[in-house]
Design a protein around this motif. Structure first.
Motif, mmCIF file in Angstrom:
data_model
loop_
_atom_site.group_PDB
_atom_site.id
_atom_site.type_symbol
_atom_site.label_atom_id
_atom_site.label_comp_id
_atom_site.label_asym_id
_atom_site.label_seq_id
_atom_site.Cartn_x
_atom_site.Cartn_y
_atom_site.Cartn_z
ATOM 1 N N LEU A 1 0.932 -0.991 0.326
ATOM 2 C CA LEU A 1 -0.086 0.169 0.484
ATOM 3 C C LEU A 1 1.023 0.970 -0.031
ATOM 4 O O LEU A 1 1.656 1.323 0.436
ATOM 5 C CB LEU A 1 -1.474 0.046 1.477
ATOM 6 C CG LEU A 1 -1.858 1.223 0.974
ATOM 7 C CD1 LEU A 1 -2.921 1.038 0.152
ATOM 8 C CD2 LEU A 1 -2.775 1.297 2.998
ATOM 9 N N VAL A 2 0.802 2.260 -0.976
ATOM 10 C CA VAL A 2 1.273 3.561 -0.801
ATOM 11 C C VAL A 2 -0.057 4.403 -0.093
ATOM 12 O O VAL A 2 -0.791 4.677 -1.469
ATOM 13 C CB VAL A 2 1.359 3.497 -2.279
ATOM 14 C CG1 VAL A 2 3.648 5.019 -2.545
ATOM 15 C CG2 VAL A 2 2.732 2.837 -2.861
ATOM 16 N N GLY B 1 4.097 11.363 -4.525
ATOM 17 C CA GLY B 1 4.219 10.889 -5.168
ATOM 18 C C GLY B 1 4.278 9.050 -5.195
ATOM 19 O O GLY B 1 4.743 8.302 -5.282
ATOM 20 N N THR B 2 2.736 8.995 -4.897
ATOM 21 C CA THR B 2 1.807 7.474 -4.589
ATOM 22 C C THR B 2 1.983 7.049 -6.249
ATOM 23 O O THR B 2 2.814 6.381 -6.276
ATOM 24 C CB THR B 2 0.999 7.996 -4.948
ATOM 25 O OG1 THR B 2 0.902 8.260 -2.847
ATOM 26 C CG2 THR B 2 -0.310 6.293 -4.620
ATOM 27 N N SER B 3 1.456 7.865 -7.807
ATOM 28 C CA SER B 3 1.853 7.701 -8.912
ATOM 29 C C SER B 3 3.429 6.923 -8.978
ATOM 30 O O SER B 3 3.794 6.072 -10.144
ATOM 31 C CB SER B 3 1.214 8.271 -9.662
ATOM 32 O OG SER B 3 -0.071 8.241 -9.296
ATOM 33 N N THR B 4 4.284 7.891 -9.095
ATOM 34 C CA THR B 4 5.665 7.856 -9.185
ATOM 35 C C THR B 4 6.679 6.514 -8.723
ATOM 36 O O THR B 4 7.111 5.755 -8.825
ATOM 37 C CB THR B 4 6.341 8.617 -9.079
ATOM 38 O OG1 THR B 4 6.078 9.824 -9.458
ATOM 39 C CG2 THR B 4 8.081 9.099 -8.939
ATOM 40 N N MET B 5 6.057 6.181 -7.084
ATOM 41 C CA MET B 5 6.440 4.670 -6.572
ATOM 42 C C MET B 5 5.660 3.855 -7.070
ATOM 43 O O MET B 5 6.754 2.597 -7.290
ATOM 44 C CB MET B 5 6.033 4.903 -4.925
ATOM 45 C CG MET B 5 6.381 3.860 -4.595
ATOM 46 S SD MET B 5 7.492 2.541 -4.182
ATOM 47 C CE MET B 5 9.034 4.631 -4.008
ATOM 48 N N SER C 1 -2.947 7.886 -14.982
ATOM 49 C CA SER C 1 -1.096 8.310 -14.692
ATOM 50 C C SER C 1 -0.094 7.003 -14.760
ATOM 51 O O SER C 1 0.868 7.402 -14.738
ATOM 52 C CB SER C 1 -1.251 7.341 -13.067
ATOM 53 O OG SER C 1 -2.628 8.352 -11.769
ATOM 54 N N HIS C 2 -0.534 5.846 -15.704
ATOM 55 C CA HIS C 2 0.298 4.852 -15.820
ATOM 56 C C HIS C 2 0.429 4.856 -17.633
ATOM 57 O O HIS C 2 0.203 3.536 -17.854
ATOM 58 C CB HIS C 2 0.454 3.987 -15.510
ATOM 59 C CG HIS C 2 0.296 3.995 -13.938
ATOM 60 N ND1 HIS C 2 1.270 4.152 -13.234
ATOM 61 C CD2 HIS C 2 -0.773 3.801 -12.953
ATOM 62 C CE1 HIS C 2 1.179 3.915 -12.172
ATOM 63 N NE2 HIS C 2 0.049 4.454 -12.061
ATOM 64 N N ALA D 1 -1.257 -1.314 -4.165
ATOM 65 C CA ALA D 1 -2.613 -0.750 -4.282
ATOM 66 C C ALA D 1 -1.710 1.478 -3.895
ATOM 67 O O ALA D 1 -0.906 0.944 -3.361
ATOM 68 C CB ALA D 1 -3.680 -0.932 -3.742
ATOM 69 N N GLY D 2 -2.720 2.014 -4.571
ATOM 70 C CA GLY D 2 -2.240 4.009 -4.397
ATOM 71 C C GLY D 2 -3.476 4.167 -3.591
ATOM 72 O O GLY D 2 -4.238 4.208 -3.810
#
Length: 274
Positions: free
Chosen positions: A55-56, A63-67, A93-94, A189-190
């Motif tokens: 879980l981020v 930085g959730t999407s980056t991680m 995001s991706h 999961a973010g």
């Protein structure tokens, strides 16, 4: 100054960690575990080797999407299959993962509902022995809270007379979180809140690794309640904490640009890394 003060260790963290940094190269070459970043004195911080959930949790711009991108690109590099669930069609995001081999993107809530139920059915009938990366499946969930809301809204609109306690898509995701790792399925999961637990288990039982950034006390209480006192947080971009095995490790996250992530996922070496 007291002796206790003079013996206090000084934490030496980089302000940024990139693919071309020598400690990053060394960490990536010596292990097939997914690298999150570098801690004090360039010590690698990695995910466990087994397919445990992640879980981020970070605030806006944390930085959730980056991680998640960094994790997914490394998983693809090792040969895993990645499914990306992102219902934000206007601002996905991706986009770095578009048309990559081994990636399937799901962005319609009806399709995601069907996909999750199908994955649960496979989990029940097709046992996959945890082992090589080529046999692992990574389920990436962007904007987890928004996805859960969308699944419940979809069920309420399509089955208004249903007597079920919760939407089948949410129930399926709960079961995948609880039992997927036994079948080589790993959820990344973010979100800033926990996803639905299974049979009242704690968030630490569902997510073996929790990554937090810009983490105030409220977020820590929700995501990592077993860690106390709450570690101080930083406004340095990429400065995060990884909670694993009941303790928090402060680290600087590995930053992959979108072109780097795409190249790394394809198994090619970005020019600047050679």
């Amino acid at each position: 100054m007291t002796s206790a003060q003079t013996s206090m260790p000084i934490e030496a963290l980089r302000r940024s960690v990139h693919l071309v940094d020598a400690p990053t190269v060394h960490a990536l070459q010596r292990s097939d575990r997914i690298l999150l970043g570098l801690a004090d004195a360039d010590r690698p911080v990695c995910l466990p080797s087994e397919p445990a959930n992640v879980l981020v949790a970070a605030g806006g711009g944390g930085g959730t999407s980056t991680m998640i991108r960094t994790i997914a690109a490394q998983a693809l590099h090792h040969g895993a299959h990645v499914d990306i669930l992102d219902i934000d069609i206007r601002r996905p995001s991706h986009t770095w993962a578009a048309s990559l081999a081994g990636v399937q993107v799901h962005n319609r809530i009806s399709d995601i509902h069907t996909f999750l139920i199908g994955m649960l059915d496979r989990l029940r009938h097709e046992y996959v022995t945890p082992g090589s990366w080529e046999r692992r499946r990574i389920l990436v969930i962007e904007h987890a809270e928004r996805l859960l809301y969308g699944l419940r809204q979809h069920w309420a609109l399509t089955q208004p007379d249903s007597q079920l306690d919760d939407a089948p898509g949410v129930e399926a995701l709960s079961m995948l979180l609880a039992a997927g790792h036994h079948n080589n399925l790993q959820v990344v999961a973010g979100g800033t809140r926990s996803l639905p637990p299974h049979l009242g288990t704690s968030i630490g039982d569902v997510f073996a690794t929790r990554v937090l950034a810009y983490a105030g006390q409220t977020l820590w209480t929700r995501v990592a309640p077993e860690v106390w006192p709450v570690p101080p947080y930083s406004v340095i971009p990429g400065r995060m904490h990884a909670v694993q095995f009941g303790r928090a490790t402060r680290f600087q996250a590995l930053y992959l640009t979108e072109p780097q992530a795409r190249a790394w996922a394809r198994g090619t070496v970005p020019r600047e890394y050679r």
